[in-house]
Design a protein around this motif. Structure first.
Motif, PDB file in Angstrom:
ATOM      1  N   SER A  64       0.971  -0.961  -0.510  1.00  0.00           N
ATOM      2  CA  SER A  64      -0.069   0.142   0.037  1.00  0.00           C
ATOM      3  C   SER A  64       0.903   1.087  -0.298  1.00  0.00           C
ATOM      4  CB  SER A  64      -0.817   0.025   0.883  1.00  0.00           C
ATOM      5  OG  SER A  64      -0.601   0.093   2.766  1.00  0.00           O
ATOM      6  N   ARG A  65       1.917   1.721   0.206  1.00  0.00           N
ATOM      7  CA  ARG A  65       2.970   2.077   0.719  1.00  0.00           C
ATOM      8  C   ARG A  65       2.867   2.952  -0.551  1.00  0.00           C
ATOM      9  NH1 ARG A  65       6.190  -0.395   5.272  1.00  0.00           N
ATOM     10  NH2 ARG A  65       5.517   0.885   7.232  1.00  0.00           N
ATOM     11  N   LEU A  66       3.043   2.062  -2.091  1.00  0.00           N
ATOM     12  CA  LEU A  66       3.671   2.154  -2.923  1.00  0.00           C
ATOM     13  C   LEU A  66       2.382   2.946  -4.390  1.00  0.00           C
ATOM     14  CD1 LEU A  66       5.007  -0.877  -4.060  1.00  0.00           C
ATOM     15  CD2 LEU A  66       6.441   1.194  -3.387  1.00  0.00           C
ATOM     16  N   GLY A  67       1.303   3.164  -3.678  1.00  0.00           N
ATOM     17  CA  GLY A  67       0.347   3.537  -4.535  1.00  0.00           C
ATOM     18  C   GLY A  67      -1.494   2.919  -3.379  1.00  0.00           C
ATOM     19  N   LEU A  72      -6.743  -0.822  -2.516  1.00  0.00           N
ATOM     20  CA  LEU A  72      -8.006  -1.016  -2.785  1.00  0.00           C
ATOM     21  C   LEU A  72      -7.450  -2.662  -3.632  1.00  0.00           C
ATOM     22  CD1 LEU A  72      -8.571   1.752  -5.182  1.00  0.00           C
ATOM     23  CD2 LEU A  72      -9.960   0.681  -3.428  1.00  0.00           C
ATOM     24  N   ARG A  73      -7.008  -3.080  -4.622  1.00  0.00           N
ATOM     25  CA  ARG A  73      -6.624  -4.405  -4.859  1.00  0.00           C
ATOM     26  C   ARG A  73      -6.721  -6.558  -3.438  1.00  0.00           C
ATOM     27  NH1 ARG A  73      -2.739  -3.004  -8.659  1.00  0.00           N
ATOM     28  NH2 ARG A  73      -0.979  -4.028  -7.375  1.00  0.00           N
ATOM     29  N   CYS A  74      -5.814  -4.915  -2.155  1.00  0.00           N
ATOM     30  CA  CYS A  74      -5.970  -5.726  -1.455  1.00  0.00           C
ATOM     31  C   CYS A  74      -7.991  -6.343  -0.554  1.00  0.00           C
ATOM     32  CB  CYS A  74      -4.951  -4.859  -0.429  1.00  0.00           C
ATOM     33  SG  CYS A  74      -3.431  -5.578  -0.421  1.00  0.00           S
ATOM     34  N   GLY A  75      -8.246  -4.968  -0.975  1.00  0.00           N
ATOM     35  CA  GLY A  75      -9.429  -5.418  -0.289  1.00  0.00           C
ATOM     36  C   GLY A  75     -10.688  -6.232  -0.923  1.00  0.00           C
ATOM     37  N   CYS A 148      -0.805   1.696  -9.550  1.00  0.00           N
ATOM     38  CA  CYS A 148      -0.087   3.036  -8.333  1.00  0.00           C
ATOM     39  C   CYS A 148      -0.537   3.437  -7.796  1.00  0.00           C
ATOM     40  CB  CYS A 148       1.205   3.394  -9.575  1.00  0.00           C
ATOM     41  SG  CYS A 148       2.194   2.585 -10.357  1.00  0.00           S
ATOM     42  N   ASP A 149      -0.902   4.300  -8.199  1.00  0.00           N
ATOM     43  CA  ASP A 149      -1.700   5.139  -7.124  1.00  0.00           C
ATOM     44  C   ASP A 149      -3.009   5.780  -7.326  1.00  0.00           C
ATOM     45  OD1 ASP A 149      -1.838   6.872  -4.859  1.00  0.00           O
ATOM     46  OD2 ASP A 149      -1.135   8.640  -5.280  1.00  0.00           O
TER      47      ASP A 149
END
Length: 194
Positions: A64-67, A72-75, A148-149
């Motif tokens: 998540s530090r990368l954007g 969102l993908r983890c969720g 990314c972000d």
């Protein structure tokens, strides 16, 4: 301000706890808290007590530090693992979101989903769709392709089968990204003292 902003003091709790508390008081079936550190030191200890602790869990997402696309993908992956038919994105740095707002979005989404196949239901202020937003299962693959972000905003703009609910209070969408935002939030003392 980074993820440390969620630890900023705000009345009786840290800043990040208010949106989480609203989500937990709402009619959402389950809440995943996506964090980049294992401890989530900003979280209030009361969330770990029964019966509320059964309604949520933490997902560690170091990427998540990368954007924001990584969070969102983890969720989305968590929602897929529970065979969810939809998911709502709520941001922890929007502390004035309310459970009533979340419930209104849920009701609207559920009503329109029964009458047709909508892609999303988003909150909107001043003509601009903003979180919280609910995405139907059929949008999960689009969310998983974010990079990314990149947030979900462009999906909302291109998806034609979505609906937006207008909220008149700009405070609901107050997003704490800077020290100036935090100072402005502290100025809203009636909320924190009630």
């Amino acid at each position: 301000m980074g993820s440390d902003k969620l630890r900023l003091p705000l009345g009786p709790m840290n800043l990040g706890n208010y949106a989480l508390a609203a989500a937990l008081r709402s009619r959402l079936d389950y809440v995943w808290v996506i964090v980049n550190d294992v401890a989530a030191a900003w979280m209030d200890h009361t969330f770990y007590r029964d019966p509320i602790k059964r309604k949520w869990s933490v997902i560690h997402c170091p990427e998540s530090r990368l954007g924001q696309a990584h969070s969102l993908r983890c969720g989305v992956q968590a929602a897929l693992s529970m065979e969810a038919t939809a998911l709502m994105i709520v941001l922890a740095d929007q502390p004035l979101i309310t459970n009533e707002m979340i419930n209104e979005l849920l009701l609207c989404f559920q009503t329109h989903q029964m009458n047709g196949n909508i892609g999303f239901a988003a909150s909107r202020y001043d003509g601009l769709a903003r979180p919280p937003v609910i995405f139907a299962h059929r949008m999960f693959s689009d969310l998983l392709r974010l990079q990314c972000d990149q947030g979900a905003r462009h999906l909302i703009r291109k998806e034609k089968s979505g609906i937006c609910i207008d909220f008149a209070n700009p405070d609901l969408f107050m997003d704490v990204d800077t020290a100036e935002d935090y100072r402005a939030l502290l100025g809203k003392t009636t909320f924190w003292k009630s």
